[in-house]
Design a protein around this motif. Structure first.
Motif, PDB file in Angstrom:
ATOM      1  N   LEU A  37       0.864  -1.177   0.000  1.00  0.00           N
ATOM      2  CA  LEU A  37       0.000   0.000   0.000  1.00  0.00           C
ATOM      3  C   LEU A  37       0.900   1.226   0.000  1.00  0.00           C
ATOM      4  N   VAL A  38       0.785   2.050  -1.028  1.00  0.00           N
ATOM      5  CA  VAL A  38       1.575   3.277  -1.140  1.00  0.00           C
ATOM      6  C   VAL A  38       0.825   4.409  -0.446  1.00  0.00           C
ATOM      7  N   VAL A  39       1.492   5.096   0.474  1.00  0.00           N
ATOM      8  CA  VAL A  39       0.841   6.192   1.186  1.00  0.00           C
ATOM      9  C   VAL A  39       1.755   7.415   1.190  1.00  0.00           C
ATOM     10  N   ASP A  40       1.143   8.567   1.386  1.00  0.00           N
ATOM     11  CA  ASP A  40       1.900   9.807   1.534  1.00  0.00           C
ATOM     12  C   ASP A  40       0.998  10.835   2.205  1.00  0.00           C
ATOM     13  N   ASP A  41       1.612  11.887   2.712  1.00  0.00           N
ATOM     14  CA  ASP A  41       0.814  12.921   3.381  1.00  0.00           C
ATOM     15  C   ASP A  41       0.085  13.787   2.371  1.00  0.00           C
ATOM     16  N   LEU A  42       0.672  13.943   1.162  1.00  0.00           N
ATOM     17  CA  LEU A  42       0.086  14.871   0.182  1.00  0.00           C
ATOM     18  C   LEU A  42       0.424  14.405  -1.225  1.00  0.00           C
ATOM     19  N   ILE A  43      -0.512  14.580  -2.129  1.00  0.00           N
ATOM     20  CA  ILE A  43      -0.264  14.293  -3.540  1.00  0.00           C
ATOM     21  C   ILE A  43      -0.666  15.517  -4.357  1.00  0.00           C
TER      22      ILE A  43
ATOM     23  N   ALA B 167      -5.132  15.647  -1.268  1.00  0.00           N
ATOM     24  CA  ALA B 167      -4.904  15.736  -2.709  1.00  0.00           C
ATOM     25  C   ALA B 167      -5.086  17.192  -3.123  1.00  0.00           C
ATOM     26  N   VAL B 168      -4.053  17.767  -3.702  1.00  0.00           N
ATOM     27  CA  VAL B 168      -4.133  19.145  -4.193  1.00  0.00           C
ATOM     28  C   VAL B 168      -4.391  19.080  -5.690  1.00  0.00           C
ATOM     29  N   GLY B 169      -5.615  19.376  -6.086  1.00  0.00           N
ATOM     30  CA  GLY B 169      -5.993  19.227  -7.487  1.00  0.00           C
ATOM     31  C   GLY B 169      -6.217  17.760  -7.844  1.00  0.00           C
ATOM     32  N   ASP B 170      -6.486  17.521  -9.122  1.00  0.00           N
ATOM     33  CA  ASP B 170      -6.801  16.164  -9.598  1.00  0.00           C
ATOM     34  C   ASP B 170      -5.631  15.468 -10.291  1.00  0.00           C
ATOM     35  N   ASP B 171      -4.586  16.235 -10.644  1.00  0.00           N
ATOM     36  CA  ASP B 171      -3.532  15.673 -11.490  1.00  0.00           C
ATOM     37  C   ASP B 171      -2.852  14.470 -10.857  1.00  0.00           C
ATOM     38  N   GLY B 172      -2.493  14.595  -9.575  1.00  0.00           N
ATOM     39  CA  GLY B 172      -1.768  13.513  -8.924  1.00  0.00           C
ATOM     40  C   GLY B 172      -2.590  12.251  -8.783  1.00  0.00           C
ATOM     41  N   ILE B 173      -3.853  12.419  -8.395  1.00  0.00           N
ATOM     42  CA  ILE B 173      -4.748  11.270  -8.248  1.00  0.00           C
ATOM     43  C   ILE B 173      -4.914  10.554  -9.586  1.00  0.00           C
ATOM     44  N   GLU B 174      -5.143  11.321 -10.649  1.00  0.00           N
ATOM     45  CA  GLU B 174      -5.340  10.717 -11.967  1.00  0.00           C
ATOM     46  C   GLU B 174      -4.066  10.038 -12.460  1.00  0.00           C
TER      47      GLU B 174
ATOM     48  N   ALA C 273      -1.751   8.629 -10.613  1.00  0.00           N
ATOM     49  CA  ALA C 273      -1.604   7.360  -9.890  1.00  0.00           C
ATOM     50  C   ALA C 273      -2.575   6.313 -10.423  1.00  0.00           C
ATOM     51  N   ARG C 274      -3.794   6.731 -10.753  1.00  0.00           N
ATOM     52  CA  ARG C 274      -4.788   5.786 -11.268  1.00  0.00           C
ATOM     53  C   ARG C 274      -4.407   5.233 -12.629  1.00  0.00           C
ATOM     54  N   GLU C 275      -3.612   5.985 -13.371  1.00  0.00           N
ATOM     55  CA  GLU C 275      -3.135   5.482 -14.656  1.00  0.00           C
ATOM     56  C   GLU C 275      -2.101   4.374 -14.488  1.00  0.00           C
ATOM     57  N   ARG C 276      -1.457   4.324 -13.296  1.00  0.00           N
ATOM     58  CA  ARG C 276      -0.409   3.345 -13.051  1.00  0.00           C
ATOM     59  C   ARG C 276      -0.894   2.074 -12.365  1.00  0.00           C
ATOM     60  N   THR C 277      -2.105   2.097 -11.821  1.00  0.00           N
ATOM     61  CA  THR C 277      -2.581   0.918 -11.094  1.00  0.00           C
ATOM     62  C   THR C 277      -4.099   0.820 -11.161  1.00  0.00           C
ATOM     63  N   ASP C 278      -4.582  -0.402 -11.125  1.00  0.00           N
ATOM     64  CA  ASP C 278      -6.024  -0.646 -11.056  1.00  0.00           C
ATOM     65  C   ASP C 278      -6.521  -0.693  -9.612  1.00  0.00           C
ATOM     66  N   ALA C 279      -5.604  -0.646  -8.657  1.00  0.00           N
ATOM     67  CA  ALA C 279      -5.969  -0.668  -7.252  1.00  0.00           C
ATOM     68  C   ALA C 279      -6.605   0.675  -6.859  1.00  0.00           C
ATOM     69  N   PRO C 280      -7.360   0.707  -5.737  1.00  0.00           N
ATOM     70  CA  PRO C 280      -7.990   1.963  -5.321  1.00  0.00           C
ATOM     71  C   PRO C 280      -6.971   3.061  -5.041  1.00  0.00           C
ATOM     72  N   VAL C 281      -7.276   4.281  -5.480  1.00  0.00           N
ATOM     73  CA  VAL C 281      -6.460   5.457  -5.208  1.00  0.00           C
ATOM     74  C   VAL C 281      -7.371   6.506  -4.586  1.00  0.00           C
ATOM     75  N   ASN C 282      -7.091   6.880  -3.327  1.00  0.00           N
ATOM     76  CA  ASN C 282      -8.010   7.758  -2.592  1.00  0.00           C
ATOM     77  C   ASN C 282      -7.265   8.751  -1.713  1.00  0.00           C
ATOM     78  N   ALA C 283      -7.942   9.859  -1.419  1.00  0.00           N
ATOM     79  CA  ALA C 283      -7.456  10.868  -0.486  1.00  0.00           C
ATOM     80  C   ALA C 283      -8.515  11.136   0.561  1.00  0.00           C
ATOM     81  N   LEU C 284      -8.055  11.522   1.760  1.00  0.00           N
ATOM     82  CA  LEU C 284      -9.019  11.839   2.814  1.00  0.00           C
ATOM     83  C   LEU C 284      -9.741  13.138   2.493  1.00  0.00           C
ATOM     84  N   ILE C 285      -9.009  14.151   2.023  1.00  0.00           N
ATOM     85  CA  ILE C 285      -9.644  15.400   1.585  1.00  0.00           C
ATOM     86  C   ILE C 285      -8.973  15.867   0.297  1.00  0.00           C
ATOM     87  N   GLU C 286      -9.683  16.691  -0.456  1.00  0.00           N
ATOM     88  CA  GLU C 286      -9.148  17.265  -1.700  1.00  0.00           C
ATOM     89  C   GLU C 286      -9.269  18.771  -1.644  1.00  0.00           C
ATOM     90  N   PHE C 287      -8.195  19.454  -2.054  1.00  0.00           N
ATOM     91  CA  PHE C 287      -8.217  20.916  -2.160  1.00  0.00           C
ATOM     92  C   PHE C 287      -8.256  21.274  -3.643  1.00  0.00           C
TER      93      PHE C 287
END
Length: 236
Positions: free
Chosen positions: A179-185, A213-220, A222-236
């Motif tokens: 499971l890959v985690v980080d404080d901010l994407i 998650a700051v914006g959508d770029d990072g989330i998208e 990551a989703r291009e690299r894996t079929d596993a769930p990619v989520n953030a607790l909050i989005e700015f």
């Protein structure tokens, strides 16, 4: 869910309720949770544990919303969009509450290893690894002098700077779920490198989780690299 997992969930729910109670009366807490004030009093004061069904409702419902609200209140941003979340990443007790909320709210595969990048993601990775009973590992931009074998991932950024992360090869075994985690994407570049490291190790990706998650770029990205769930607790 085995008995130990059930007990851990119940205790986490009590921790969430105690955090909420710090700024609310029991009547306000009852209105927020939909649970009787008398029952909440007994939970908060440790006289009885909530049922596993109630505990899950608190952790996944009220818990997630409350933690997201608390996180948003603590985070500071400047005029250029830079985020200061130091009050979060230095608060281990808060991150210990985030771990079960993330686990219950998102459909991550149970990880053997929780992988992050040094340094701000380390406290979150430690909390989530402890919750799952797995190992925490973190990649660095430099090699440890006493380590002989590394998994290396390198990427040239749009700015022309080359970014490289190194992880001791012994940190992940082939076939592990990571499971890959980080404080901010934000851009997703760091997460992409971490996903590459896990895949180079022959591991399965169980998901990607970040507090912010700051914006959508990072989330998208990551989703291009894996079929596993990619989520953030909050989005700015």
């Amino acid at each position: 869910m085995n008995r130990a997992e059930k007990a851990a969930l119940q205790l986490r729910a009590v921790s969430v309720l105690r955090m909420l109670k710090e700024t609310r009366t029991y009547d306000e807490l009852a209105e927020l949770t939909g649970l009787p004030a008398g029952d909440l009093n007994r939970y908060v004061n440790g006289h009885v544990l909530p049922s596993d069904e109630r505990a899950r409702e608190v952790v996944t419902g009220v818990g997630r919303d409350a933690l997201a609200e608390e996180l948003e209140a603590r985070v500071q941003t400047d005029d250029e969009g830079y985020v200061d979340n130091s009050t979060i990443v230095f608060d281990q007790s808060f991150l210990d509450l985030v771990a079960p909320v993330a686990a219950e709210s998102f459909e991550f595969d149970r990880p053997d290893v929780v992988l992050t990048a040094a340094t701000d993601g380390i406290t979150l990775a430690a909390a989530i690894a402890s919750y799952y009973g797995g190992r925490a590992a973190y990649a660095k931009k430099s090699k440890e002098t006493a380590v002989e074998e590394f998994i290396e991932s390198r990427q040239r950024l749009q700015s022309g700077i080359e970014l490289t992360y190194y992880l001791p090869a012994a940190a992940i075994d082939e076939g592990d779920t990571v499971l890959v985690v980080d404080d901010l994407i934000r851009s997703g570049e760091t997460q992409e490198l971490l996903l590459d490291i896990a895949q180079r190790a022959g591991a399965e990706i169980g998901g990607v989780f970040t507090l912010i998650a700051v914006g959508d770029d990072g989330i998208e990205r990551a989703r291009e690299r894996t079929d596993a769930p990619v989520n953030a607790l909050i989005e700015f």
